[in-house]
Design an enzyme around this catalytic site. Sequence first.
Site, PDB file in Angstrom:
ATOM      1  N   LYS A  32       0.831  -1.210   0.000  1.00 26.61           N
ATOM      2  CA  LYS A  32       0.000   0.000   0.000  1.00 26.61           C
ATOM      3  C   LYS A  32       0.861   1.254   0.000  1.00 26.61           C
ATOM      4  O   LYS A  32       0.596   2.210  -0.734  1.00 26.61           O
ATOM      5  CB  LYS A  32      -0.922  -0.016   1.219  1.00 26.61           C
ATOM      6  CG  LYS A  32      -2.005  -1.090   1.168  1.00 26.61           C
ATOM      7  CD  LYS A  32      -2.858  -1.064   2.423  1.00 26.61           C
ATOM      8  CE  LYS A  32      -3.947  -2.132   2.382  1.00 26.61           C
ATOM      9  NZ  LYS A  32      -4.807  -2.098   3.586  1.00 26.61           N
ATOM     10  N   ALA A  54      -0.740   0.564   5.991  1.00 25.24           N
ATOM     11  CA  ALA A  54      -1.056  -0.311   7.126  1.00 25.24           C
ATOM     12  C   ALA A  54      -2.070  -1.367   6.718  1.00 25.24           C
ATOM     13  O   ALA A  54      -2.892  -1.146   5.828  1.00 25.24           O
ATOM     14  CB  ALA A  54      -1.581   0.502   8.308  1.00 25.24           C
ATOM     15  N   ASP A  55      -1.990  -2.496   7.393  1.00 18.93           N
ATOM     16  CA  ASP A  55      -2.977  -3.552   7.182  1.00 18.93           C
ATOM     17  C   ASP A  55      -3.051  -4.418   8.431  1.00 18.93           C
ATOM     18  O   ASP A  55      -2.050  -4.587   9.134  1.00 18.93           O
ATOM     19  CB  ASP A  55      -2.616  -4.425   5.983  1.00 18.93           C
ATOM     20  CG  ASP A  55      -3.817  -5.211   5.494  1.00 18.93           C
ATOM     21  OD1 ASP A  55      -4.574  -4.670   4.664  1.00 18.93           O
ATOM     22  OD2 ASP A  55      -4.016  -6.344   5.960  1.00 18.93           O
ATOM     23  N   SER A  56      -4.227  -4.949   8.708  1.00 20.76           N
ATOM     24  CA  SER A  56      -4.428  -5.774   9.900  1.00 20.76           C
ATOM     25  C   SER A  56      -5.126  -7.080   9.549  1.00 20.76           C
ATOM     26  O   SER A  56      -6.014  -7.109   8.690  1.00 20.76           O
ATOM     27  CB  SER A  56      -5.276  -5.032  10.942  1.00 20.76           C
ATOM     28  OG  SER A  56      -4.655  -3.839  11.366  1.00 20.76           O
ATOM     29  N   GLY A  79       0.452  -4.574  10.333  1.00 21.27           N
ATOM     30  CA  GLY A  79       1.676  -4.193   9.643  1.00 21.27           C
ATOM     31  C   GLY A  79       1.664  -2.706   9.365  1.00 21.27           C
ATOM     32  O   GLY A  79       0.619  -2.153   9.006  1.00 21.27           O
TER      33      GLY A  79
END
Length: 202
Positions: free
Chosen positions: A55, A71-73, A108
């Site tokens: 991203k 960001a990613d979850s 992340g």
Amino acid sequence: MTRERRLVLASASPARLSLLRQAGLAPEVVVSQVDESTVQAPRVAEQVALLAAAKATAVARQETDALVIGADSLLEFHGKPLGKPADAAEVRDRWRRMGGRSGILHTGQALFDVQDGAVVSRDIAVASTVVYFATPTPQEIEAYLATGEPLAVAGAFTLDGLGAPFVRRVEGDPAAVVGLSLTVLRTQLAKRGLAITDLWRR
């Protein structure tokens, strides 16, 4: 005097934007359009790191001078990644399995420093937090499902919304469960010689 830097959030998540604003920051939002289904890794923590980096990379290409946050979850439950549920049946199934148990919410975060149209640094980190779930009744699950919230979030729950009563406790960074670790961001900025206070909106 510290040069003022633009902060760009490469995420459509309202929770991440809210966290940054509450911390005194004023990011611009540029959605990355990354196809998350194409990003895979053998471990969940590695997968969120790759997604965050993807991203940030996509948005950094559009910038000339900015600090870009990707960001990613994902929720790791029994070793498997759980992102946003596909439908109501999946929400019900997840909560039947998650109730009374625990999972690990991995977030992340990638901070890319773009100057003169080039990425001069990349910092990628993962914040992992253990989440202990309560056991909602079938009626509570149906009421929660009717709000639409669990369909829109990784793991089918929130810590900052209507799902909060169904979380008994967390071990780790609560903000990372919401979607972005401010502690990690502060550390990432420090590596670039910036204090997070330097980015407070004036």
